[in-house]
Design a protein around this motif. Structure first.
Motif, PDB file in Angstrom:
ATOM      1  N   ARG A  62     -24.952  78.031 104.130  1.00  0.00           N
ATOM      2  CA  ARG A  62     -25.327  79.241 103.259  1.00  0.00           C
ATOM      3  C   ARG A  62     -24.816  79.455 102.195  1.00  0.00           C
ATOM      4  NH1 ARG A  62     -27.330  84.134 106.497  1.00  0.00           N
ATOM      5  NH2 ARG A  62     -25.271  83.214 107.422  1.00  0.00           N
ATOM      6  N   VAL A  63     -25.750  79.153 100.912  1.00  0.00           N
ATOM      7  CA  VAL A  63     -24.640  80.149  99.684  1.00  0.00           C
ATOM      8  C   VAL A  63     -24.152  80.973  99.214  1.00  0.00           C
ATOM      9  CG1 VAL A  63     -24.819  80.215  96.423  1.00  0.00           C
ATOM     10  CG2 VAL A  63     -25.425  77.933  98.092  1.00  0.00           C
ATOM     11  N   VAL A  64     -23.192  81.694  99.159  1.00  0.00           N
ATOM     12  CA  VAL A  64     -22.401  83.249  99.313  1.00  0.00           C
ATOM     13  C   VAL A  64     -22.519  83.563  97.832  1.00  0.00           C
ATOM     14  CG1 VAL A  64     -20.569  84.327  99.499  1.00  0.00           C
ATOM     15  CG2 VAL A  64     -20.811  82.380 101.053  1.00  0.00           C
ATOM     16  N   ILE A  65     -23.759  84.404  98.004  1.00  0.00           N
ATOM     17  CA  ILE A  65     -24.141  85.318  96.817  1.00  0.00           C
ATOM     18  C   ILE A  65     -22.708  86.841  96.978  1.00  0.00           C
ATOM     19  CG2 ILE A  65     -25.731  86.505  95.753  1.00  0.00           C
ATOM     20  CD1 ILE A  65     -26.276  83.749  95.864  1.00  0.00           C
ATOM     21  N   PRO A  66     -22.190  87.029  96.057  1.00  0.00           N
ATOM     22  CA  PRO A  66     -21.786  87.777  95.751  1.00  0.00           C
ATOM     23  C   PRO A  66     -21.663  89.992  96.044  1.00  0.00           C
ATOM     24  CG  PRO A  66     -20.533  86.672  94.558  1.00  0.00           C
ATOM     25  CD  PRO A  66     -21.865  85.936  95.159  1.00  0.00           C
ATOM     26  N   ALA A  67     -21.308  91.016  96.681  1.00  0.00           N
ATOM     27  CA  ALA A  67     -22.422  91.911  96.467  1.00  0.00           C
ATOM     28  C   ALA A  67     -22.563  91.873  95.374  1.00  0.00           C
ATOM     29  CB  ALA A  67     -21.306  92.664  97.609  1.00  0.00           C
ATOM     30  N   ALA A 123     -25.940  90.100  90.721  1.00  0.00           N
ATOM     31  CA  ALA A 123     -26.745  90.183  89.551  1.00  0.00           C
ATOM     32  C   ALA A 123     -27.892  89.653  90.221  1.00  0.00           C
ATOM     33  CB  ALA A 123     -26.979  90.389  87.939  1.00  0.00           C
ATOM     34  N   TRP A 124     -27.569  88.553  90.783  1.00  0.00           N
ATOM     35  CA  TRP A 124     -28.694  87.351  90.993  1.00  0.00           C
ATOM     36  C   TRP A 124     -29.109  88.017  92.678  1.00  0.00           C
ATOM     37  CZ3 TRP A 124     -30.774  83.696  88.878  1.00  0.00           C
ATOM     38  CH2 TRP A 124     -29.991  83.103  87.649  1.00  0.00           C
ATOM     39  N   ARG A 125     -28.702  88.892  93.106  1.00  0.00           N
ATOM     40  CA  ARG A 125     -28.785  89.146  94.747  1.00  0.00           C
ATOM     41  C   ARG A 125     -31.269  89.420  94.281  1.00  0.00           C
ATOM     42  NH1 ARG A 125     -25.303  90.785  98.123  1.00  0.00           N
ATOM     43  NH2 ARG A 125     -26.215  92.281  99.237  1.00  0.00           N
ATOM     44  N   THR A 126     -30.860  90.585  92.636  1.00  0.00           N
ATOM     45  CA  THR A 126     -31.863  91.516  92.734  1.00  0.00           C
ATOM     46  C   THR A 126     -33.191  89.732  92.210  1.00  0.00           C
ATOM     47  OG1 THR A 126     -31.194  92.957  91.319  1.00  0.00           O
ATOM     48  CG2 THR A 126     -33.469  92.666  90.994  1.00  0.00           C
ATOM     49  N   VAL A 127     -32.388  89.084  91.326  1.00  0.00           N
ATOM     50  CA  VAL A 127     -33.093  87.950  91.342  1.00  0.00           C
ATOM     51  C   VAL A 127     -33.965  86.875  92.279  1.00  0.00           C
ATOM     52  CG1 VAL A 127     -33.995  85.810  90.006  1.00  0.00           C
ATOM     53  CG2 VAL A 127     -32.418  87.866  89.172  1.00  0.00           C
ATOM     54  N   ASP A 151     -23.931  77.813  89.089  1.00  0.00           N
ATOM     55  CA  ASP A 151     -22.770  77.841  87.815  1.00  0.00           C
ATOM     56  C   ASP A 151     -21.968  79.555  87.718  1.00  0.00           C
ATOM     57  OD1 ASP A 151     -22.489  75.093  87.574  1.00  0.00           O
ATOM     58  OD2 ASP A 151     -23.991  75.010  86.144  1.00  0.00           O
ATOM     59  N   GLU A 152     -22.951  80.494  87.313  1.00  0.00           N
ATOM     60  CA  GLU A 152     -22.511  81.642  87.293  1.00  0.00           C
ATOM     61  C   GLU A 152     -22.969  82.302  88.520  1.00  0.00           C
ATOM     62  OE1 GLU A 152     -26.173  83.675  85.486  1.00  0.00           O
ATOM     63  OE2 GLU A 152     -27.130  81.552  83.976  1.00  0.00           O
ATOM     64  N   ILE A 153     -23.566  81.910  89.343  1.00  0.00           N
ATOM     65  CA  ILE A 153     -23.340  82.484  90.734  1.00  0.00           C
ATOM     66  C   ILE A 153     -21.248  81.934  91.298  1.00  0.00           C
ATOM     67  CG2 ILE A 153     -23.093  82.626  93.671  1.00  0.00           C
ATOM     68  CD1 ILE A 153     -25.988  82.009  92.299  1.00  0.00           C
ATOM     69  N   GLN A 154     -21.401  80.847  90.949  1.00  0.00           N
ATOM     70  CA  GLN A 154     -19.479  80.364  91.152  1.00  0.00           C
ATOM     71  C   GLN A 154     -19.006  81.017  90.702  1.00  0.00           C
ATOM     72  OE1 GLN A 154     -20.088  79.193  94.417  1.00  0.00           O
ATOM     73  NE2 GLN A 154     -17.315  79.562  94.350  1.00  0.00           N
ATOM     74  N   GLU A 155     -19.301  81.321  89.215  1.00  0.00           N
ATOM     75  CA  GLU A 155     -17.905  82.105  88.221  1.00  0.00           C
ATOM     76  C   GLU A 155     -18.225  83.947  89.061  1.00  0.00           C
ATOM     77  OE1 GLU A 155     -19.401  82.321  84.284  1.00  0.00           O
ATOM     78  OE2 GLU A 155     -19.906  79.823  84.354  1.00  0.00           O
ATOM     79  N   GLN A 195     -18.325  72.809  98.667  1.00  0.00           N
ATOM     80  CA  GLN A 195     -18.579  71.785  98.822  1.00  0.00           C
ATOM     81  C   GLN A 195     -18.988  71.600  97.133  1.00  0.00           C
ATOM     82  OE1 GLN A 195     -21.856  71.283 101.327  1.00  0.00           O
ATOM     83  NE2 GLN A 195     -23.698  69.515 100.148  1.00  0.00           N
ATOM     84  N   ASN A 196     -18.507  70.928  96.805  1.00  0.00           N
ATOM     85  CA  ASN A 196     -18.576  70.395  95.086  1.00  0.00           C
ATOM     86  C   ASN A 196     -18.179  71.962  94.288  1.00  0.00           C
ATOM     87  OD1 ASN A 196     -19.808  67.991  95.479  1.00  0.00           O
ATOM     88  ND2 ASN A 196     -22.115  69.046  96.077  1.00  0.00           N
ATOM     89  N   ASP A 197     -17.063  72.680  95.043  1.00  0.00           N
ATOM     90  CA  ASP A 197     -16.001  73.393  94.683  1.00  0.00           C
ATOM     91  C   ASP A 197     -16.918  75.347  94.560  1.00  0.00           C
ATOM     92  OD1 ASP A 197     -13.606  72.551  94.166  1.00  0.00           O
ATOM     93  OD2 ASP A 197     -14.609  71.933  92.057  1.00  0.00           O
ATOM     94  N   ARG A 198     -18.188  74.700  95.726  1.00  0.00           N
ATOM     95  CA  ARG A 198     -19.538  75.900  95.666  1.00  0.00           C
ATOM     96  C   ARG A 198     -18.607  76.606  97.632  1.00  0.00           C
ATOM     97  NH1 ARG A 198     -22.425  72.805  92.340  1.00  0.00           N
ATOM     98  NH2 ARG A 198     -22.954  74.025  90.375  1.00  0.00           N
ATOM     99  N   LEU A 199     -18.737  77.848  97.234  1.00  0.00           N
ATOM    100  CA  LEU A 199     -18.507  78.615  98.406  1.00  0.00           C
ATOM    101  C   LEU A 199     -19.638  78.980  99.305  1.00  0.00           C
ATOM    102  CD1 LEU A 199     -16.400  80.018 100.425  1.00  0.00           C
ATOM    103  CD2 LEU A 199     -16.462  82.289  99.253  1.00  0.00           C
ATOM    104  N   TYR A 200     -19.224  78.238 100.983  1.00  0.00           N
ATOM    105  CA  TYR A 200     -21.212  78.739 101.623  1.00  0.00           C
ATOM    106  C   TYR A 200     -20.497  79.326 102.851  1.00  0.00           C
ATOM    107  CZ  TYR A 200     -23.959  75.091  99.001  1.00  0.00           C
ATOM    108  OH  TYR A 200     -23.778  74.159  97.895  1.00  0.00           O
TER     109      TYR A 200
END
Length: 95
Positions: A49-54, A57-61, A8-12, A40-45
């Protein structure tokens, strides 16, 4: 893979990223508007694969999880990056 609460946070973050927001808006209007991307379910792939924006903060995690988890096994930089790229799409990096 990201857990539901992080998804949910990634999608935001996707919706706050101007370039990714345009891709999402184009996909809402036409399925083939952005080759390789889908919703898919309003999430970008991207290519499944799930898209993680550049700037996420989740990239590091996630890199820490892929490297330090019991399945990651401290495999080194290249293997960790390969494992991450097999599961998520790190926007801003070559696919």
């Amino acid at each position: 893979m990201p857990q539901l609460e992080s998804m949910d946070e990634i999608q935001e973050e996707v919706h706050r990223d101007s370039e990714l927001r345009v891709i999402v808006e184009n996909l809402w209007q036409a399925r083939e508007a952005a080759p390789g991307y889908h919703l898919q379910n309003d999430r970008l792939y991207y290519q499944g694969r799930v898209v993680i924006p550049a700037q996420s903060a989740w990239r590091t995690v996630m890199m820490h999880e892929f490297h330090s988890s019991s399945t990651g096994g401290h495999a080194g930089i290249l293997r960790t990056l390969q494992r991450a790229r097999a599961n998520v799409f790190l926007e801003g990096n070559a696919p």
